[in-house]
Design an enzyme around this catalytic site. Structure first.
Site, short mmCIF file in Angstrom:
data_model
loop_
_atom_site.label_atom_id
_atom_site.label_comp_id
_atom_site.label_asym_id
_atom_site.label_seq_id
_atom_site.Cartn_x
_atom_site.Cartn_y
_atom_site.Cartn_z
N THR A 28 0.82 -1.22 0.00
CA THR A 28 0.00 0.00 0.00
C THR A 28 0.85 1.27 0.00
OG1 THR A 28 -0.15 0.01 2.40
CG2 THR A 28 -1.86 -1.22 1.22
N ASP A 52 0.35 -5.13 3.06
CA ASP A 52 1.61 -4.61 3.60
C ASP A 52 1.54 -3.09 3.68
OD1 ASP A 52 4.62 -5.02 4.17
OD2 ASP A 52 4.62 -3.51 2.58
N TYR A 57 4.95 4.92 5.39
CA TYR A 57 4.14 5.19 4.18
C TYR A 57 3.01 6.18 4.48
CZ TYR A 57 6.16 0.70 2.62
OH TYR A 57 7.00 -0.35 2.31
N LYS A 86 5.36 -1.83 9.65
CA LYS A 86 6.81 -1.76 9.91
C LYS A 86 7.16 -0.64 10.89
CE LYS A 86 7.35 -3.04 5.07
NZ LYS A 86 6.27 -2.31 4.41
N HIS A 119 11.71 -1.80 9.62
CA HIS A 119 11.63 -1.33 8.22
C HIS A 119 12.99 -1.31 7.53
CE1 HIS A 119 9.08 1.39 5.39
NE2 HIS A 119 10.02 0.81 4.71
N SER A 169 13.56 -6.02 7.35
CA SER A 169 13.38 -5.53 5.99
C SER A 169 14.63 -4.76 5.56
CB SER A 169 12.14 -4.63 5.97
OG SER A 169 12.10 -3.84 4.82
N SER A 264 -0.88 -1.52 -6.91
CA SER A 264 -1.47 -0.81 -8.03
C SER A 264 -2.65 0.01 -7.55
CB SER A 264 -1.93 -1.79 -9.11
OG SER A 264 -2.55 -1.07 -10.15
N1 NAP Z 1 10.56 -2.31 2.74
C1 NAP Z 1 10.79 -1.49 1.78
O1 NAP Z 1 11.77 -0.75 1.81
C2 NAP Z 1 9.85 -1.40 0.62
C3 NAP Z 1 10.21 -0.62 -0.47
C4 NAP Z 1 9.34 -0.56 -1.55
C5 NAP Z 1 8.15 -1.26 -1.53
N2 NAP Z 1 7.79 -1.97 -0.44
C6 NAP Z 1 6.48 -2.68 -0.37
O2 NAP Z 1 6.30 -3.45 -1.54
C7 NAP Z 1 5.10 -3.05 -2.21
C8 NAP Z 1 5.26 -3.30 -3.68
O3 NAP Z 1 6.36 -2.55 -4.22
P1 NAP Z 1 6.24 -1.76 -5.58
O4 NAP Z 1 5.30 -0.61 -5.38
O5 NAP Z 1 7.56 -1.45 -6.09
O6 NAP Z 1 5.53 -2.88 -6.51
P2 NAP Z 1 5.45 -3.11 -8.06
O7 NAP Z 1 4.16 -3.88 -8.20
O8 NAP Z 1 6.72 -3.70 -8.58
O9 NAP Z 1 5.33 -1.69 -8.71
C9 NAP Z 1 4.18 -0.90 -8.63
C10 NAP Z 1 4.02 -0.16 -9.95
O10 NAP Z 1 3.71 -1.10 -10.98
C11 NAP Z 1 2.52 -0.74 -11.64
N3 NAP Z 1 1.76 -1.99 -11.91
C12 NAP Z 1 1.17 -2.77 -10.98
N4 NAP Z 1 0.60 -3.83 -11.57
C13 NAP Z 1 0.82 -3.73 -12.90
C14 NAP Z 1 0.47 -4.51 -14.03
N5 NAP Z 1 -0.24 -5.62 -13.89
N6 NAP Z 1 0.88 -4.09 -15.25
C15 NAP Z 1 1.60 -2.95 -15.39
N7 NAP Z 1 1.97 -2.16 -14.36
C16 NAP Z 1 1.58 -2.54 -13.11
C17 NAP Z 1 1.78 0.21 -10.71
O11 NAP Z 1 1.07 1.17 -11.47
P3 NAP Z 1 -0.41 1.74 -11.08
O12 NAP Z 1 -0.46 1.95 -9.60
O13 NAP Z 1 -0.45 3.04 -11.85
O14 NAP Z 1 -1.41 0.75 -11.57
C18 NAP Z 1 2.92 0.85 -9.92
O15 NAP Z 1 3.43 1.99 -10.63
C19 NAP Z 1 4.90 -1.59 -1.77
O16 NAP Z 1 3.58 -1.14 -1.88
C20 NAP Z 1 5.30 -1.68 -0.32
O17 NAP Z 1 4.24 -2.26 0.43
C21 NAP Z 1 8.64 -2.08 0.62
#
Ligand code: NAP
Length: 313
Positions: A28, A52, A57, A86, A119, A169, A264
């Protein structure tokens, strides 16, 4: 034999008898609060059962409201959802750990968490400023506390019933090994960036040997360049298997034994990302062996500064 369509419902057992967690999770990290709430509701409605979030965030309140609204409809109950949040870097001092989880629980409107993560391994100057900087714009770190001190305080939260499991993490393999060696309660989960451009095989093997789940963020490459979703190995398999590139990446992540997170704001993509089914073993091998680019999208592991969160002010 597991039916290919059951892949999306895969659960991974957690150590210390703390149950099992869904492999496929919804993150999220969405800057807009209204979009966060709508996306969280859409994710639960699409079938996601792991959410998550993080103090950093600033989405815990919206995630809590979304869960309450969905629970009120009666189809999904609290115990059906695995909730992760976290501890932020400014709360590493042991005396700040319990107040931090209590504040998170209050925002999430929950009595307990399924999983609480540190985190990042970087302690920042304690206080309410999440991004403490000196006059030159450099992060102010806190040298007065170690990761082990914080871990010991986290262990206390499990004993008190504030959370069922704890984890780390944005850590290196060496940092996980150090905590495992000294811990009373081993980490149940290690949450790091991982995808075919950053497979983290050594860390994954260590986690498997020690009964730790590797939860993989940026599983779709975080909409960053070079685009994983346009990688020729991934798109060729997607075409052959009649799936989308995102579904191929998620199937690979689950079938190699990790627990991927996606995010997303777009309802159709949220549904697409849950509609994951198993790929043949040769496709999994082709991704593991055939994708040779190596890219880290998020530099948080180097500094503790979360690369994907826009700087405020
Ligand atoms: N611990 C940490 O340091 C840390 C760091 C980063 C993330 N996280 C966690 O991990 C989660 C996921 O990370 P992330 O945001 O990098 O995930 P991701 O799913 O790799 O990337 C999200 C991006 O991909 C796009 N997207 C999602 N599904 C898609 C699809 N089927 N086709 C094309 N594009 C798509 C989304 O666009 P739209 O939203 O425009 O649809 C968004 O811009 C975060 O929300 C967070 O909870 C943790």
């Amino acid at each position: 034999m597991v039916h290919p369509d059951d892949l999306r419902h895969t659960e991974i057992a957690l150590n210390n008898g703390s149950g099992a967690m869904p492999a496929l999770g919804f993150g999220t990290l969405i800057p807009d609060p209204v979009a966060t709430k709508n996306a969280t509701k859409a994710a639960l409605e699409a079938g996601f059962r792991l959410l998550d979030t993080a103090e950093r965030y600033r989405t815990e309140r919206e995630v809590g409201e979304a869960m309450q609204e969905v629970f009120k409809e009666g189809k999904i109950k609290r115990e059906d959802v695995f909730v992760v949040t976290k501890l932020w870097n400014t709360n590493h001092r042991p005396e700040r750990v319990k107040p931090a989880i209590e504040a998170s629980l209050q925002k999430l409107k929950l009595d307990f968490l399924d999983l609480y993560l540190i985190h990042t391994p970087f302690a920042f100057q304690p206080g309410s400023e999440q991004d403490p900087r000196d006059a030159n714009g450099n992060v102010i770190y806190d040298k007065g506390v170690t990761l082990q001190d914080t871990w010991t305080a986290m262990e206390g939260l499990v004993s008190e019933g504030k959370c069922k499991a704890i984890g780390l993490s944005d850590v290196s393999l060496e940092q996980v090994q150090d905590i495992v060696k000294a811990a009373r309660t081993k980490p149940a989960v290690v949450h790091v960036e991982s995808h075919p451009y950053l497979p983290e095989w050594d860390l994954l093997n260590y986690c498997k040997e020690n009964g730790i789940v590797l939860q993989a963020f940026a599983a779709l490459g975080h909409s960053s360049e070079p685009s994983l979703l346009k990688d020729p190995v991934i798109t060729a398999i997607a075409q052959r298997a009649n799936k989308t590139p995102a579904q191929v990446l998620l199937a690979w992540a689950i079938q190699r034994g990790t627990a991927p997170l996606t995010t997303s704001k777009t309802p159709s993509r949220i549904r697409e990302n849950f509609e994951v089914s198993a790929l043949p073993d040769d496709a999994i091998r082709e991704i593991s062996d055939g994708v040779t680019s190596r890219v880290r999208f998020n530099a948080v592991v180097k500094t503790g500064v979360p690369g994907f969160i826009p700087r405020e002010k």
